[in-house]
Design a protein around this motif. Sequence first.
Motif, PDB file in Angstrom:
ATOM      1  N   ILE A 180      31.684  48.179  31.946  1.00 45.95           N
ATOM      2  CA  ILE A 180      31.671  49.702  32.322  1.00 45.95           C
ATOM      3  C   ILE A 180      32.799  50.241  32.207  1.00 45.95           C
ATOM      4  O   ILE A 180      33.931  49.820  32.410  1.00 45.95           O
ATOM      5  CB  ILE A 180      31.490  49.699  33.889  1.00 45.95           C
ATOM      6  N   CYS A 181      32.827  51.452  31.477  1.00 44.53           N
ATOM      7  CA  CYS A 181      33.951  52.350  31.193  1.00 44.53           C
ATOM      8  C   CYS A 181      34.016  53.304  32.657  1.00 44.53           C
ATOM      9  O   CYS A 181      33.087  53.919  33.042  1.00 44.53           O
ATOM     10  CB  CYS A 181      33.518  53.202  29.929  1.00 44.53           C
ATOM     11  N   PRO A 182      35.288  53.120  32.919  1.00 40.98           N
ATOM     12  CA  PRO A 182      35.751  53.821  34.222  1.00 40.98           C
ATOM     13  C   PRO A 182      35.772  55.462  33.944  1.00 40.98           C
ATOM     14  O   PRO A 182      35.871  56.152  35.054  1.00 40.98           O
ATOM     15  CB  PRO A 182      37.136  53.564  34.694  1.00 40.98           C
ATOM     16  N   CYS A 183      35.815  55.912  32.839  1.00 41.69           N
ATOM     17  CA  CYS A 183      36.019  57.488  32.565  1.00 41.69           C
ATOM     18  C   CYS A 183      34.774  58.123  32.926  1.00 41.69           C
ATOM     19  O   CYS A 183      34.662  59.191  33.160  1.00 41.69           O
ATOM     20  CB  CYS A 183      36.655  57.712  31.113  1.00 41.69           C
ATOM     21  N   HIS A 184      33.534  57.727  31.953  1.00 42.42           N
ATOM     22  CA  HIS A 184      32.312  58.495  32.106  1.00 42.42           C
ATOM     23  C   HIS A 184      31.109  57.639  32.109  1.00 42.42           C
ATOM     24  O   HIS A 184      30.139  58.096  31.812  1.00 42.42           O
ATOM     25  CB  HIS A 184      32.269  59.193  30.698  1.00 42.42           C
ATOM     26  N   ASP A 185      31.275  56.317  32.469  1.00 50.99           N
ATOM     27  CA  ASP A 185      30.381  55.538  32.967  1.00 50.99           C
ATOM     28  C   ASP A 185      29.565  54.792  31.785  1.00 50.99           C
ATOM     29  O   ASP A 185      28.483  54.514  32.001  1.00 50.99           O
ATOM     30  CB  ASP A 185      29.610  55.904  33.872  1.00 50.99           C
ATOM     31  N   SER A 186      29.915  54.882  30.551  1.00 44.19           N
ATOM     32  CA  SER A 186      29.341  54.047  29.758  1.00 44.19           C
ATOM     33  C   SER A 186      28.951  52.964  30.087  1.00 44.19           C
ATOM     34  O   SER A 186      30.231  52.062  30.694  1.00 44.19           O
ATOM     35  CB  SER A 186      29.855  54.544  28.255  1.00 44.19           C
ATOM     36  N   LYS A 187      27.894  52.091  29.634  1.00 42.72           N
ATOM     37  CA  LYS A 187      27.582  50.511  29.998  1.00 42.72           C
ATOM     38  C   LYS A 187      27.460  49.755  28.589  1.00 42.72           C
ATOM     39  O   LYS A 187      26.627  50.276  27.938  1.00 42.72           O
ATOM     40  CB  LYS A 187      26.557  50.814  31.076  1.00 42.72           C
TER      41      LYS A 187
ATOM     42  N   SER B  25      38.631  49.033  23.960  1.00 40.17           N
ATOM     43  CA  SER B  25      38.506  50.866  23.968  1.00 40.17           C
ATOM     44  C   SER B  25      37.150  51.062  24.033  1.00 40.17           C
ATOM     45  O   SER B  25      36.586  50.953  22.944  1.00 40.17           O
ATOM     46  CB  SER B  25      39.295  50.633  22.811  1.00 40.17           C
ATOM     47  N   CYS B  26      36.898  51.987  24.596  1.00 41.46           N
ATOM     48  CA  CYS B  26      35.577  52.586  24.749  1.00 41.46           C
ATOM     49  C   CYS B  26      35.513  53.647  23.523  1.00 41.46           C
ATOM     50  O   CYS B  26      36.207  54.326  23.150  1.00 41.46           O
ATOM     51  CB  CYS B  26      35.244  53.607  26.126  1.00 41.46           C
ATOM     52  N   PRO B  27      34.052  53.395  22.851  1.00 39.27           N
ATOM     53  CA  PRO B  27      33.827  54.324  21.638  1.00 39.27           C
ATOM     54  C   PRO B  27      34.047  55.666  21.745  1.00 39.27           C
ATOM     55  O   PRO B  27      33.665  56.543  20.900  1.00 39.27           O
ATOM     56  CB  PRO B  27      32.868  53.622  20.862  1.00 39.27           C
ATOM     57  N   HIS B  28      33.493  56.010  23.149  1.00 44.47           N
ATOM     58  CA  HIS B  28      33.257  57.500  23.539  1.00 44.47           C
ATOM     59  C   HIS B  28      34.773  58.136  23.428  1.00 44.47           C
ATOM     60  O   HIS B  28      34.711  59.092  22.565  1.00 44.47           O
ATOM     61  CB  HIS B  28      32.781  57.545  24.929  1.00 44.47           C
ATOM     62  N   ALA B  29      35.653  57.890  24.130  1.00 44.07           N
ATOM     63  CA  ALA B  29      36.984  58.487  24.075  1.00 44.07           C
ATOM     64  C   ALA B  29      38.075  57.603  24.467  1.00 44.07           C
ATOM     65  O   ALA B  29      39.340  57.906  24.779  1.00 44.07           O
ATOM     66  CB  ALA B  29      36.786  59.726  25.380  1.00 44.07           C
ATOM     67  N   GLY B  30      38.001  56.218  24.361  1.00 44.42           N
ATOM     68  CA  GLY B  30      39.187  55.432  24.355  1.00 44.42           C
ATOM     69  C   GLY B  30      39.486  55.095  25.443  1.00 44.42           C
ATOM     70  O   GLY B  30      40.425  54.042  25.457  1.00 44.42           O
ATOM     71  N   CYS B  31      39.050  54.972  26.675  1.00 44.57           N
ATOM     72  CA  CYS B  31      39.269  54.616  27.926  1.00 44.57           C
ATOM     73  C   CYS B  31      39.062  52.894  27.869  1.00 44.57           C
ATOM     74  O   CYS B  31      38.457  52.600  27.111  1.00 44.57           O
ATOM     75  CB  CYS B  31      38.496  55.021  29.292  1.00 44.57           C
ATOM     76  N   SER B  32      39.976  52.087  28.465  1.00 44.36           N
ATOM     77  CA  SER B  32      39.550  50.865  28.715  1.00 44.36           C
ATOM     78  C   SER B  32      38.500  50.411  29.689  1.00 44.36           C
ATOM     79  O   SER B  32      38.660  50.590  30.656  1.00 44.36           O
ATOM     80  CB  SER B  32      40.753  49.990  28.858  1.00 44.36           C
TER      81      SER B  32
HETATM   82 FE1  FES Z   1      34.084  55.626  28.034  1.00 42.84          FE
HETATM   83 FE2  FES Z   1      33.919  58.370  28.012  1.00 42.84          FE
HETATM   84  S1  FES Z   1      35.475  57.177  27.564  1.00 42.84           S
HETATM   85  S2  FES Z   1      32.552  56.903  28.572  1.00 42.84           S
END
Ligand code: FES
Length: 132
Positions: A92-99, A74-81
């Motif tokens: 890589i987060c598919p939602c906002h490209d955090s790495k 779970s991405c700590p930005h907004a919870g995408c996998s």
């Molecule tokens: Fe992962 Fe935004 S939810 S970068």
Amino acid sequence: MATYLPVALAACSPQKTELPLTVSATDSEGYQSIGTLEQLTEKGKLLSKELAIGSVLVIQKPDNPQEVIAVNPSCPHAGCSVNWKADQNAFICPCHDSKFAADGQLLEGPAEEPLKRYEAKLEGKTILVKAG
Ligand code: FES
């Protein structure tokens, strides 16, 4: 009646299927098995949603495939996998490209925190994740 017997026997016989990703009971140290090294090597990653701690994504350590790394996907930005990208050695987060690095450390935002890590180890060929 006798004509139905073979059908009944066939229905009861074990069928050869792919091994499911099953989670074992927690051992005395709080570790649970989530699969085997063979399964991980074949698939490149293992995802379990059956542990008490929630989703766990396991990969082989890029510089030592005999060790495993377990993170909460779970991405700590907004919870995408997040997805594991072996060619980039990064999650890589598919939602906002955090790495994130293989050890979960943040490489690029917008996330501001690393992925949560879980203790994981190999016992023989079995992958164990600390779930308690
Ligand atoms: Fe992962 Fe935004 S939810 S970068």
